[in-house]
Structures are given as C-alpha cells and as structure tokens.
Write a protein that holds these residues in place. Structure first.
Motif, PDB file in Angstrom:
ATOM      1  N   ALA A 234       6.355   9.560  -3.210  1.00 44.11           N
ATOM      2  CA  ALA A 234       5.197   8.401  -2.744  1.00 44.11           C
ATOM      3  C   ALA A 234       5.839   7.208  -2.167  1.00 44.11           C
ATOM      4  O   ALA A 234       6.822   6.780  -2.877  1.00 44.11           O
ATOM      5  CB  ALA A 234       4.440   7.914  -4.208  1.00 44.11           C
TER       6      ALA A 234
ATOM      7  N   GLN B 181       9.921   3.395  -3.561  1.00 48.15           N
ATOM      8  CA  GLN B 181       9.489   5.074  -3.689  1.00 48.15           C
ATOM      9  C   GLN B 181       9.457   5.388  -5.056  1.00 48.15           C
ATOM     10  O   GLN B 181      10.127   4.979  -5.981  1.00 48.15           O
ATOM     11  CB  GLN B 181      10.392   5.983  -2.856  1.00 48.15           C
ATOM     12  CG  GLN B 181      10.929   5.786  -1.528  1.00 48.15           C
ATOM     13  CD  GLN B 181      11.886   6.531  -1.110  1.00 48.15           C
ATOM     14  OE1 GLN B 181      12.355   7.721  -1.438  1.00 48.15           O
ATOM     15  NE2 GLN B 181      13.013   5.926  -0.375  1.00 48.15           N
TER      16      GLN B 181
ATOM     17  N   ARG C 261       0.954  -1.139   0.065  1.00 43.74           N
ATOM     18  CA  ARG C 261      -0.095   0.074   0.071  1.00 43.74           C
ATOM     19  C   ARG C 261       0.860   1.079   0.078  1.00 43.74           C
ATOM     20  O   ARG C 261       2.113   1.271   0.343  1.00 43.74           O
ATOM     21  CB  ARG C 261      -0.916   0.016   1.315  1.00 43.74           C
ATOM     22  CG  ARG C 261      -0.139   0.214   2.566  1.00 43.74           C
ATOM     23  CD  ARG C 261      -1.103   0.201   3.534  1.00 43.74           C
ATOM     24  NE  ARG C 261      -0.632   0.222   4.948  1.00 43.74           N
ATOM     25  CZ  ARG C 261      -0.383   1.258   5.622  1.00 43.74           C
ATOM     26  NH1 ARG C 261      -0.717   2.509   5.136  1.00 43.74           N
ATOM     27  NH2 ARG C 261       0.417   1.357   6.959  1.00 43.74           N
ATOM     28  N   ARG C 262       0.199   2.518  -0.339  1.00 44.80           N
ATOM     29  CA  ARG C 262       0.717   3.659  -0.435  1.00 44.80           C
ATOM     30  C   ARG C 262       0.643   4.085   0.892  1.00 44.80           C
ATOM     31  O   ARG C 262      -0.354   4.016   1.479  1.00 44.80           O
ATOM     32  CB  ARG C 262       0.241   4.513  -1.425  1.00 44.80           C
ATOM     33  CG  ARG C 262       0.945   5.760  -1.531  1.00 44.80           C
ATOM     34  CD  ARG C 262       0.397   6.738  -2.664  1.00 44.80           C
ATOM     35  NE  ARG C 262       1.023   8.036  -2.866  1.00 44.80           N
ATOM     36  CZ  ARG C 262       0.742   8.984  -3.593  1.00 44.80           C
ATOM     37  NH1 ARG C 262      -0.100   8.846  -4.542  1.00 44.80           N
ATOM     38  NH2 ARG C 262       1.333   9.818  -3.903  1.00 44.80           N
TER      39      ARG C 262
ATOM     40  N   ALA D 126       3.824   0.368  -7.569  1.00 53.58           N
ATOM     41  CA  ALA D 126       4.566   1.685  -8.049  1.00 53.58           C
ATOM     42  C   ALA D 126       3.893   2.063  -9.355  1.00 53.58           C
ATOM     43  O   ALA D 126       3.828   3.506  -9.596  1.00 53.58           O
ATOM     44  CB  ALA D 126       6.030   1.425  -8.104  1.00 53.58           C
TER      45      ALA D 126
ATOM     46  N   VAL E 236       0.609   3.882  -8.713  1.00 55.37           N
ATOM     47  CA  VAL E 236       0.644   5.067  -8.137  1.00 55.37           C
ATOM     48  C   VAL E 236       1.238   6.246  -9.232  1.00 55.37           C
ATOM     49  O   VAL E 236       0.549   7.172  -9.276  1.00 55.37           O
ATOM     50  CB  VAL E 236       1.564   5.141  -6.859  1.00 55.37           C
ATOM     51  CG1 VAL E 236       1.947   6.389  -6.544  1.00 55.37           C
ATOM     52  CG2 VAL E 236       1.077   4.296  -5.835  1.00 55.37           C
TER      53      VAL E 236
ATOM     54  N   VAL F  79       7.529  12.699   1.646  1.00 52.30           N
ATOM     55  CA  VAL F  79       6.150  12.481   1.395  1.00 52.30           C
ATOM     56  C   VAL F  79       5.353  13.406   1.929  1.00 52.30           C
ATOM     57  O   VAL F  79       4.289  13.585   1.381  1.00 52.30           O
ATOM     58  CB  VAL F  79       5.945  10.989   2.360  1.00 52.30           C
ATOM     59  CG1 VAL F  79       4.683  10.325   2.238  1.00 52.30           C
ATOM     60  CG2 VAL F  79       7.160   9.762   1.571  1.00 52.30           C
TER      61      VAL F  79
ATOM     62  N   GLU G 262      -0.815   9.577 -10.454  1.00 54.39           N
ATOM     63  CA  GLU G 262       0.055  10.795 -10.305  1.00 54.39           C
ATOM     64  C   GLU G 262       0.409  11.142 -11.661  1.00 54.39           C
ATOM     65  O   GLU G 262       0.764  12.358 -11.738  1.00 54.39           O
ATOM     66  CB  GLU G 262       1.242  10.695  -9.789  1.00 54.39           C
ATOM     67  CG  GLU G 262       1.150  10.293  -8.218  1.00 54.39           C
ATOM     68  CD  GLU G 262       0.472  11.345  -7.296  1.00 54.39           C
ATOM     69  OE1 GLU G 262       0.644  12.602  -7.817  1.00 54.39           O
ATOM     70  OE2 GLU G 262       0.115  11.130  -6.179  1.00 54.39           O
TER      71      GLU G 262
ATOM     72  N   LEU H  28       5.750   3.338  -0.696  1.00 51.87           N
ATOM     73  CA  LEU H  28       4.979   2.175  -0.597  1.00 51.87           C
ATOM     74  C   LEU H  28       5.559   1.327   0.149  1.00 51.87           C
ATOM     75  O   LEU H  28       6.916   1.230   0.303  1.00 51.87           O
ATOM     76  CB  LEU H  28       4.859   1.683  -2.184  1.00 51.87           C
ATOM     77  CG  LEU H  28       3.797   2.557  -3.181  1.00 51.87           C
ATOM     78  CD1 LEU H  28       4.768   3.659  -3.828  1.00 51.87           C
ATOM     79  CD2 LEU H  28       3.275   1.690  -3.918  1.00 51.87           C
TER      80      LEU H  28
ATOM     81  N   THR I 273       9.705  -2.085   0.717  1.00 53.94           N
ATOM     82  CA  THR I 273       9.443  -0.698   0.427  1.00 53.94           C
ATOM     83  C   THR I 273      10.016  -0.229  -1.016  1.00 53.94           C
ATOM     84  O   THR I 273      10.954  -0.863  -1.508  1.00 53.94           O
ATOM     85  CB  THR I 273       9.803   0.355   1.406  1.00 53.94           C
ATOM     86  OG1 THR I 273       9.409   1.584   1.187  1.00 53.94           O
ATOM     87  CG2 THR I 273      11.521   0.595   1.473  1.00 53.94           C
TER      88      THR I 273
END
Length: 175
Positions: A64, A80, A8-9, A117, A120, A58, A124, A66, A78
């Motif tokens: 972002a 980003q 999840r973000r 990613a 997301v 963030v 974006e 995650l 993780t």
C-alpha cells in the motif's frame, strides 16, 4: 500561511503516475542525509527505477502506497505498508520508506502519514506493524508519540548516505 496537507492511499492504477514526484522526494531526503537504503549522490534514474518497482508492487497488491500532497497537489511525503508477508504472518505488515520532503517538514506531515498507515493497515486486517529507523534520529520521537514500542538497537547496522555507519532501532505496534 501554511497550506493544508492531504494524505491518501494511491490506487493501483495510478501508482505509476506518481513515480517522478516520488523520486523527487526520495532524492531530497537522501540529499538531506536520510538513511533510507540509498547513498549520496542518488542518481535520478536510480530513484525512478526504485519507484517503478514499488508501483509494480502496488499494482500487484503487495504494497500500500500512501502519499501526502500539499495544497498545489505536489507530493511532499510518502510511506508504504508491505502487505505481502509469509504464510505464517498474514496479520503483519512492514512500514517502509517514511519520507517527507525538507520543504514540508515540521508541518505534521509524518504524523499524518503514520496515522493514515495505521488506518490502511486496519482496513487490510493487519494487527502487527513493524519498522526500523536510524538510532537517535528525529523519527524515533515521532514513533514513540504514535504509540510504537521500541524493541532494540543494532549498532553499525547500515550506512548513512555519506558512507558513515549508523545503528538501527526496531519498533513494533499492535493495532
């Protein structure tokens, strides 16, 4: 039995609460030999400071973040997206710090993080993603399977955590 992984973000208001767990993942990856900008041994205070800086990004909407959580809610991975780009590149994002704790590897965590990613990035309105990774490393297979295009290698680009030189391979992906 393998526990389910949830990706999840991280919301801006919760990024700072993830710092300690993210530091654990970073330290484990560096201890395991991952070339992710840090040298061995990675002191906890340095890892925590790094993640505090990321949490600030963030909160400001520059990144972002995650995370992948195991069934117990522990962060095991993780990645980003660096969203803040120059004025002439509003359509681009950099993928950074793809990390999976050694205890969670070979379970598809990295693949799930990369798919998230992509989602997301689309949310974006990013249409071009770029990243770099250690030449010849395991991540190269992951990126190829996920549709990334190899651009090329730069020999002796960085250091491994033990101080030895390594090459870096650059990739891009159009969404």
């Amino acid at each position: 039995m393998t526990q389910a992984i949830r990706v999840r973000r991280v919301a801006a208001h919760e990024a700072a609460r993830c710092v300690d767990d993210l530091a654990d993942v970073l330290i484990d990856c560096v201890d395991g030999g991952a070339s992710v900008s840090f040298m061995q041994p990675l002191a906890r205070d340095k890892a925590v400071a790094f993640w505090r800086m990321i949490a600030g990004g963030v909160e400001r909407g520059e990144r972002a973040l995650l995370i992948a959580e195991d069934g117990d809610g522990r962060i095991v991975g993780t990645v980003q997206l660096v969203l803040a780009q120059p004025d002439n590149q509003p359509h681009r994002a950099d993928v950074a710090k793809m990390l999976v704790h050694r205890r969670a590897r070979r379970r598809g965590v990295a693949q799930q993080l990369m798919a998230a990613a992509d989602a997301v990035a689309r949310d974006e309105r990013k249409t071009v993603l770029v990243l770099d990774t250690v030449t010849g490393g395991d991540a190269e297979r992951l990126y190829a399977r996920a549709g990334w295009q190899r651009v090329g290698d730069v020999p002796k680009y960085a250091l491994m955590p033990d101080g030895s030189l390594c090459g870096t391979t650059f990739y891009y992906k159009h969404l």
